[in-house]
Design a protein around this motif. Structure first.
Motif: not given
Length: 357
Positions: A28-37
């Motif tokens: 879940p931290q991937v999206a938290k950092g602003g990444v969509r893909t």
């Protein structure tokens, strides 16, 4: 100076989200950092060498966070045959990752000879899959090869592969040297290069005293960092963000006595940037005068090379952090179940940009 920036669906073309409890914590931290893909690495234990294993992993990531577009990869291995490549392509798997044996985390099953995989590369070329290269060779004291020059010694392999497979899209991953930048610039358009956020900041001087800055490939000299910064500043379409965000338990990053009490455990290689990735990249690019190239670096260039267009409605808005005390300061560890703790890069430092929710 802009106060807000809107980016078309930022993409990270090199991320590790591990497995088990660590995967549950960091996915879940991937999206938290602003990444969509997110382009996901396959060096699990055991490595992902079959289409079925990759697709099962993708299903798990989608269960943990369906908001991210997860792009998947196979691990180059004897089990990956031309037939498996065609099966993988049909399933929507994007690429194949090559690890030289033993050079980084979970690479003990890596390759020693690219020649034996030429039929695989030919099938990839025909199917439109991407070959991702960890650009180092194993250390060899007899040849004076170490982690300081392992990338430079790898570049001859890159040149040969680019020559032998002119229609195969090839990515030199996480470049760290001016030599790598010059080589990628000299090769045809089928060769591109990912650059991490942390290599835009670190040099060997910052790595030596700080185990949390230790990664593979190792950050190099100031002239090398400058070359990475300058090629991003140029806006060249061959270069794009691949964070190589690589979480390890806090205990694995801080060397301790082993259970026998007589030896010190090795420090794991990896820098963890996912939770702060796009604000961190914006902060770094602004620091060397390249903020106007942020969209190219985190959205346009990589998506164009991988042929993954940004979806409408998936834009990311950034704004400047305030001048108030404590604003933008990266907090400490990310904690999960069973006592797992991961320390993000930049902890204690101020980010100049933040995501607008």
């Amino acid at each position: 100076m802009p106060e807000e920036i809107v980016l078309p669906a930022p993409a990270d073309f090199h991320v590790h989200v591990r497995q088990g409890k660590m995967c549950e914590l960091v996915t879940p931290q991937v999206a938290k950092g602003g990444v969509r893909t997110a382009y996901v690495m396959p060096n699990l234990v055991p490595p992902l060498t079959s289409t079925d294993a990759v697709m099962a992993y993708k299903s798990e990531l989608e269960r943990l966070d369906s908001s991210v577009q997860w792009l998947m990869t196979l691990y180059l291995h004897p089990d990956v045959t031309p037939e498996e490549i065609r099966k993988a392509a049909k399933a929507g798997i994007s690429g194949v990752k090559s690890y030289p044996r033993g050079v980084t985390t979970n690479s003990n099953s890596g390759i020693e000879d690219y020649g034996v995989y030429y039929p695989v590369f030919k099938a990839m070329e025909e199917e439109g899959m991407v070959l991702n290269l960890h650009g180092e060779v194993p250390s060899d004291p007899e040849k004076n090869i170490s982690i300081l020059n392992a990338e430079v010694h790898f570049l001859s392999h890159l040149k040969k592969l680019a020559h032998d497979f002119p229609n195969l899209r090839i990515v030199l991953e996480h470049a760290t040297t001016s030599n790598a930048v010059e080589t990628v610039l000299s090769l045809p358009a089928n060769v591109a290069c990912s650059i991490t956020a942390h290599h835009l900041y670190l040099t060997i001087d910052e790595v030596a005293p700080q185990p949390h800055h230790f990664c593979k490939p190792l950050a190099k000299e100031p002239k090398d960092r400058k070359a990475l910064q300058e090629v991003i500043k140029s806006g060249n379409p061959k270069f794009f963000l691949g964070s190589d965000s690589a979480p390890h338990p806090l205990s694995s990053k801080t060397p301790n006595l082993t259970d026998d009490g007589h030896s010190v455990s090795a420090c794991a290689a990896g820098v963890y940037t996912s939770p702060i990735l796009i604000p961190l990249v914006a902060t770094l690019l602004e620091s060397f005068g390249a903020l106007d190239k942020l969209q190219k670096f985190v959205s346009d260039n990589g998506r164009n090379f991988y042929k993954v267009p940004a979806e409408q409605g998936r834009e990311l808005k950034l704004r400047r952090t305030s001048r108030e005390e404590g604003s933008g300061i990266v907090k400490g560890t990310v904690k999960g179940e069973d006592g797992i703790e991961v320390l993000p890069f930049w902890t204690g430092k101020k980010l100049e940009w933040e995501i607008v929710n």
